[in-house]
Design a protein around this motif. Structure first.
Motif, PDB file in Angstrom:
ATOM      1  N   LEU A 170      69.270  51.017 -26.020  1.00  0.00           N
ATOM      2  CA  LEU A 170      68.053  51.422 -25.316  1.00  0.00           C
ATOM      3  C   LEU A 170      66.812  50.880 -26.013  1.00  0.00           C
ATOM      4  CD1 LEU A 170      69.129  55.069 -24.465  1.00  0.00           C
ATOM      5  CD2 LEU A 170      68.678  53.247 -22.804  1.00  0.00           C
ATOM      6  N   ALA A 171      66.841  50.829 -27.342  1.00  0.00           N
ATOM      7  CA  ALA A 171      65.715  50.232 -28.071  1.00  0.00           C
ATOM      8  C   ALA A 171      65.582  48.752 -27.733  1.00  0.00           C
ATOM      9  CB  ALA A 171      65.900  50.418 -29.576  1.00  0.00           C
ATOM     10  N   ALA A 172      66.707  48.078 -27.523  1.00  0.00           N
ATOM     11  CA  ALA A 172      66.666  46.665 -27.150  1.00  0.00           C
ATOM     12  C   ALA A 172      66.062  46.487 -25.758  1.00  0.00           C
ATOM     13  CB  ALA A 172      68.077  46.070 -27.189  1.00  0.00           C
ATOM     14  N   VAL A 173      66.436  47.373 -24.834  1.00  0.00           N
ATOM     15  CA  VAL A 173      65.827  47.332 -23.497  1.00  0.00           C
ATOM     16  C   VAL A 173      64.323  47.561 -23.615  1.00  0.00           C
ATOM     17  CG1 VAL A 173      65.725  48.440 -21.231  1.00  0.00           C
ATOM     18  CG2 VAL A 173      67.938  48.069 -22.342  1.00  0.00           C
ATOM     19  N   GLY A 174      63.938  48.532 -24.440  1.00  0.00           N
ATOM     20  CA  GLY A 174      62.515  48.784 -24.665  1.00  0.00           C
ATOM     21  C   GLY A 174      61.812  47.582 -25.272  1.00  0.00           C
ATOM     22  N   PHE A 175      62.478  46.907 -26.214  1.00  0.00           N
ATOM     23  CA  PHE A 175      61.891  45.719 -26.829  1.00  0.00           C
ATOM     24  C   PHE A 175      61.636  44.643 -25.780  1.00  0.00           C
ATOM     25  CE2 PHE A 175      61.788  41.665 -28.950  1.00  0.00           C
ATOM     26  CZ  PHE A 175      61.138  41.913 -30.150  1.00  0.00           C
ATOM     27  N   LEU A 176      62.555  44.487 -24.842  1.00  0.00           N
ATOM     28  CA  LEU A 176      62.401  43.477 -23.800  1.00  0.00           C
ATOM     29  C   LEU A 176      61.440  43.916 -22.700  1.00  0.00           C
ATOM     30  CD1 LEU A 176      66.060  42.146 -23.504  1.00  0.00           C
ATOM     31  CD2 LEU A 176      64.111  41.113 -24.687  1.00  0.00           C
ATOM     32  N   MET A 177      60.913  45.139 -22.846  1.00  0.00           N
ATOM     33  CA  MET A 177      59.837  45.577 -21.964  1.00  0.00           C
ATOM     34  C   MET A 177      58.476  45.444 -22.638  1.00  0.00           C
ATOM     35  SD  MET A 177      61.514  49.014 -20.265  1.00  0.00           S
ATOM     36  CE  MET A 177      60.243  49.251 -19.021  1.00  0.00           C
ATOM     37  N   ASP A 182      53.883  51.753 -18.754  1.00  0.00           N
ATOM     38  CA  ASP A 182      54.056  52.725 -19.842  1.00  0.00           C
ATOM     39  C   ASP A 182      54.994  53.882 -19.523  1.00  0.00           C
ATOM     40  OD1 ASP A 182      51.875  51.777 -21.942  1.00  0.00           O
ATOM     41  OD2 ASP A 182      51.039  51.570 -19.937  1.00  0.00           O
ATOM     42  N   ILE A 183      54.997  54.385 -18.291  1.00  0.00           N
ATOM     43  CA  ILE A 183      55.874  55.514 -17.982  1.00  0.00           C
ATOM     44  C   ILE A 183      57.335  55.074 -18.001  1.00  0.00           C
ATOM     45  CG2 ILE A 183      56.579  57.071 -16.120  1.00  0.00           C
ATOM     46  CD1 ILE A 183      53.623  57.551 -15.560  1.00  0.00           C
ATOM     47  N   SER A 184      57.631  53.907 -17.440  1.00  0.00           N
ATOM     48  CA  SER A 184      59.014  53.429 -17.457  1.00  0.00           C
ATOM     49  C   SER A 184      59.463  53.131 -18.888  1.00  0.00           C
ATOM     50  CB  SER A 184      59.155  52.186 -16.581  1.00  0.00           C
ATOM     51  OG  SER A 184      58.270  51.166 -17.006  1.00  0.00           O
ATOM     52  N   TYR A 185      58.597  52.482 -19.663  1.00  0.00           N
ATOM     53  CA  TYR A 185      58.935  52.185 -21.051  1.00  0.00           C
ATOM     54  C   TYR A 185      59.117  53.472 -21.861  1.00  0.00           C
ATOM     55  CZ  TYR A 185      58.327  50.912 -25.932  1.00  0.00           C
ATOM     56  OH  TYR A 185      58.498  50.797 -27.285  1.00  0.00           O
ATOM     57  N   SER A 186      58.260  54.441 -21.621  1.00  0.00           N
ATOM     58  CA  SER A 186      58.345  55.708 -22.355  1.00  0.00           C
ATOM     59  C   SER A 186      59.624  56.457 -22.013  1.00  0.00           C
ATOM     60  CB  SER A 186      57.119  56.569 -22.047  1.00  0.00           C
ATOM     61  OG  SER A 186      55.943  55.938 -22.498  1.00  0.00           O
ATOM     62  N   TRP A 187      60.047  56.376 -20.754  1.00  0.00           N
ATOM     63  CA  TRP A 187      61.310  57.016 -20.373  1.00  0.00           C
ATOM     64  C   TRP A 187      62.478  56.400 -21.148  1.00  0.00           C
ATOM     65  CZ3 TRP A 187      65.324  54.500 -17.517  1.00  0.00           C
ATOM     66  CH2 TRP A 187      66.431  55.326 -17.283  1.00  0.00           C
ATOM     67  N   VAL A 188      62.528  55.082 -21.233  1.00  0.00           N
ATOM     68  CA  VAL A 188      63.598  54.413 -21.979  1.00  0.00           C
ATOM     69  C   VAL A 188      63.589  54.857 -23.437  1.00  0.00           C
ATOM     70  CG1 VAL A 188      64.402  52.166 -22.838  1.00  0.00           C
ATOM     71  CG2 VAL A 188      63.693  52.402 -20.450  1.00  0.00           C
ATOM     72  N   THR A 189      62.410  54.952 -24.031  1.00  0.00           N
ATOM     73  CA  THR A 189      62.303  55.336 -25.439  1.00  0.00           C
ATOM     74  C   THR A 189      62.681  56.797 -25.642  1.00  0.00           C
ATOM     75  OG1 THR A 189      60.515  53.719 -25.685  1.00  0.00           O
ATOM     76  CG2 THR A 189      60.761  55.346 -27.433  1.00  0.00           C
ATOM     77  N   PHE A 190      62.200  57.681 -24.767  1.00  0.00           N
ATOM     78  CA  PHE A 190      62.580  59.093 -24.843  1.00  0.00           C
ATOM     79  C   PHE A 190      64.090  59.252 -24.708  1.00  0.00           C
ATOM     80  CE2 PHE A 190      63.558  63.126 -22.737  1.00  0.00           C
ATOM     81  CZ  PHE A 190      62.901  64.039 -23.540  1.00  0.00           C
ATOM     82  N   LEU A 191      64.676  58.507 -23.785  1.00  0.00           N
ATOM     83  CA  LEU A 191      66.127  58.575 -23.597  1.00  0.00           C
ATOM     84  C   LEU A 191      66.859  58.137 -24.857  1.00  0.00           C
ATOM     85  CD1 LEU A 191      68.412  59.156 -21.603  1.00  0.00           C
ATOM     86  CD2 LEU A 191      68.237  56.778 -20.827  1.00  0.00           C
ATOM     87  N   THR A 194      56.185  53.401 -10.757  1.00  0.00           N
ATOM     88  CA  THR A 194      55.637  54.426 -11.647  1.00  0.00           C
ATOM     89  C   THR A 194      56.073  55.808 -11.191  1.00  0.00           C
ATOM     90  OG1 THR A 194      53.716  53.116 -12.301  1.00  0.00           O
ATOM     91  CG2 THR A 194      53.500  55.498 -12.461  1.00  0.00           C
ATOM     92  N   VAL A 195      55.960  56.074  -9.891  1.00  0.00           N
ATOM     93  CA  VAL A 195      56.360  57.381  -9.348  1.00  0.00           C
ATOM     94  C   VAL A 195      57.854  57.595  -9.555  1.00  0.00           C
ATOM     95  CG1 VAL A 195      56.525  58.776  -7.258  1.00  0.00           C
ATOM     96  CG2 VAL A 195      54.486  57.382  -7.673  1.00  0.00           C
ATOM     97  N   ALA A 196      58.655  56.580  -9.256  1.00  0.00           N
ATOM     98  CA  ALA A 196      60.103  56.718  -9.402  1.00  0.00           C
ATOM     99  C   ALA A 196      60.495  56.993 -10.848  1.00  0.00           C
ATOM    100  CB  ALA A 196      60.785  55.443  -8.888  1.00  0.00           C
ATOM    101  N   PHE A 197      59.920  56.246 -11.784  1.00  0.00           N
ATOM    102  CA  PHE A 197      60.258  56.453 -13.189  1.00  0.00           C
ATOM    103  C   PHE A 197      59.711  57.781 -13.712  1.00  0.00           C
ATOM    104  CE2 PHE A 197      61.228  51.864 -13.398  1.00  0.00           C
ATOM    105  CZ  PHE A 197      62.428  51.942 -14.096  1.00  0.00           C
ATOM    106  N   LEU A 198      58.573  58.215 -13.203  1.00  0.00           N
ATOM    107  CA  LEU A 198      58.043  59.511 -13.617  1.00  0.00           C
ATOM    108  C   LEU A 198      58.985  60.636 -13.204  1.00  0.00           C
ATOM    109  CD1 LEU A 198      55.830  61.280 -14.819  1.00  0.00           C
ATOM    110  CD2 LEU A 198      54.603  61.126 -12.635  1.00  0.00           C
ATOM    111  N   LEU A 199      59.488  60.584 -11.977  1.00  0.00           N
ATOM    112  CA  LEU A 199      60.441  61.605 -11.519  1.00  0.00           C
ATOM    113  C   LEU A 199      61.739  61.526 -12.322  1.00  0.00           C
ATOM    114  CD1 LEU A 199      59.858  61.361  -7.667  1.00  0.00           C
ATOM    115  CD2 LEU A 199      59.051  63.149  -9.210  1.00  0.00           C
TER     116      LEU A 199
END
Length: 527
Positions: A174-181, A141-150, A93-98
């Motif tokens: 990226l949407a596919a990666v998000g789907f698999l999350m 959620d933070i990692s998934y949100s990063w993928v979606t924002f990207l 979570t910390v890593a993906f938030l940064l």
């Protein structure tokens, strides 16, 4: 901006960079996992124990609610750290938030100043919901949100350069990666964003051109490859039903009309005045007619604000949604509001004056608040209590002076103040919460049972409702999957059973197992 303000601002940049890691890491692993954290770790753990990394399982039974990509990430962290403790569950979570904050800075800097890009990233990092809740929990959620924002950023910046194939293929990947999350929400975000922007740009025809079709095929190839492999282990029929229900269960049609109408009215206040303060204060700029004109004048701001508007409607009209479900679009709102702040601060309209005064007031009340731990009885056992309180008093006093003296840098000062508040929270609130957490009692009981029945054949009886935190700690400690048994009980095995769910089943009680929720105590029995 005068020279003294510039020097102060440079000092703040350095201070903030020094504060970020202590704010995010101090006592990160002290709290017992909550159920949602334990659930992700538990799925990853059973993947390892079963040597099946394709089909998620819990208690040896198929688990359908989330695809496995985030669990694969957790497994990577567990492998690197050699541990499955609370810190290892939460450090992603910390890593993906940064990484998320760095991504916000990178894309905003393409259009605006270093100061605005830095503030845009900090606004997300230091808003209340992130800084004082989700940033120290091991959630998806933070990692998934990063993928979606990207995916939003990739689509806009490549489309703006007329690189339509790359825009569609990159964002659909990226949407596919998000789907698999996380499943179907990625389809909604991708569809709403692309359609809304192309309609706004009067380029709707691009949806029917080969570049978009090929982008869609990229999505199908990535997702299809996984599910083609999945089919070797299980059918897709129940999986598809569960994934759809997971996305639909919070929609308006599932709740009474009055409840939905109440949510429609309260949701903006819940987000801006509660979860995403203090930066939600800047939404006052949206009450000026001039602001809406300025939003649509800048292409990048027009895109991100339109993306925010079309996607927030899904949650605005859906009662019972968690704030973490919108982490991918909240930075879009913050960037827009900071842009309006920059555009209008020279005129100092009423939203500017109200916001600046409220933020200054918050800074001024913090120095005396820093001394409060010295007088709270339950905090007296805190190590280095006086040193911590006095250091906070000095830090808050210096920053309060800076907020008063250097008004042009006040937003940056607020970000630094919030990071110091988080450090105080780490020092005082987290250990105190842990010391008074019933969940820790339950965790210790789960570990005790796993140790005492280490060599026994321990199973879950039929439809006894499991709670993820207890199940994760027991499975981790036992080092093996504790299966669900729906067949005729084996008289040589031990079973975990909910006595309230099966009041008329005869058995010999051997032990008890505490549950965290519902005041439940399960029995460990033999038949």
């Amino acid at each position: 901006m005068d020279r003294n303000t510039e020097r102060y601002q440079r000092w703040l940049y350095g201070l903030i960079l020094l504060l970020v890691l202590p704010a995010l890491l101090i006592n990160l692993g002290v709290l017992t996992l909550i159920d949602d954290e334990a659930l992700r770790a538990w799925v990853a753990l059973e993947m390892r124990l079963s040597d099946n990394y394709i089909v998620p399982q819990l208690h040896g039974a198929f688990y359908y609610k989330k695809p496995p990509v985030y669990n694969w990430m957790l497994l990577g962290v567990f492998q690197l750290t050699g541990s499955m403790d609370e810190w290892s569950v939460r450090i992603p979570t910390v890593a993906f938030l940064l990484l998320y904050c760095g991504t916000i800075y990178y894309f905003v800097r393409k259009h605006f100043s270093h100061e605005m890009a830095f503030l845009s990233a900090l606004a997300f990092l230091t808003c209340g919901r992130i800084l004082f809740y989700d940033s120290f929990l091991g959630l998806i959620d933070i990692s998934y949100s990063w993928v979606t924002f990207l995916s939003f950023m990739v689509f806009y910046h490549l489309a703006a350069r007329e690189r339509w194939l790359a825009a569609f293929a990159g964002s659909y990947f990226l949407a596919a990666v998000g789907f698999l999350m996380k499943g179907l929400p990625s389809v909604v975000f991708q569809g709403f964003t692309i359609v809304a922007w192309l309609v706004y740009q009067k380029q709707f025809r691009r949806l029917f051109q080969w570049q978009h079709i090929l982008g869609g095929l990229v999505f199908l190839a990535v997702v299809g490859s996984y599910y083609a492999t999945y089919l070797q282990y299980n059918s897709l029929e129940e999986l598809a039903s569960v994934l759809f229900n997971e996305s639909a269960k919070r929609t308006a049609g599932r709740y009474p009309l009055w409840f939905t109408l109440f949510h429609l009215f309260t949701y903006p206040f819940e987000l801006l005045v509660y979860h995403f303060m203090p930066w939600g204060l800047l939404a006052l700029y949206l009450f000026r007619r001039r602001s809406w004109t300025q939003v649509w004048q800048h292409p990048f701001i027009a895109f991100i604000f339109l993306t925010f508007l079309v996607n927030i409607t899904v949650y605005w009209t859906a009662p019972k949604v968690h704030p973490r479900y919108v982490f991918m679009i909240i930075p879009l709102l913050f960037i827009t509001l900071l842009y309006l702040h920059e555009q209008q601060k020279e005129d100092r309209p009423w939203p500017y004056r109200v916001t600046m005064k409220l933020l200054l007031f918050c800074c001024l009340i913090l120095p005396p608040a820093a001394l409060a731990p010295l007088f709270l009885e339950r905090l007296q056992a805190t190590p280095w209590l006086w040193a911590k309180s006095l250091s906070l008093f000095v830090a808050f006093s210096a920053l309060a002076y800076g907020a008063w003296k250097f008004r042009e840098a006040r937003l940056l000062t607020i970000a630094a103040v919030l990071l110091v508040v988080r450090i105080a929270f780490n020092w005082f609130a987290l250990p105190d919460r842990h010391a008074n957490d019933f969940g820790d009692v339950v965790r210790k009981d789960a570990l005790r049972v796993a140790q005492e029945y280490q060599s026994a054949d321990l199973r879950v009886y039929k439809d006894t409702e499991w709670q993820p935190m207890t199940s994760f700690y027991m499975t981790r400690e036992a080092g093996r999957i504790i299966p669900i048994d729906r067949e005729t009980p084996d008289t040589s095995a031990y079973y975990i059973i909910d006595p309230k769910a099966y009041p008329f089943v005869p058995y010999e009680k051997q032990d008890e197992l505490l549950m965290r929720h519902g005041g439940k105590v399960y029995d460990i029995v033999k038949f």
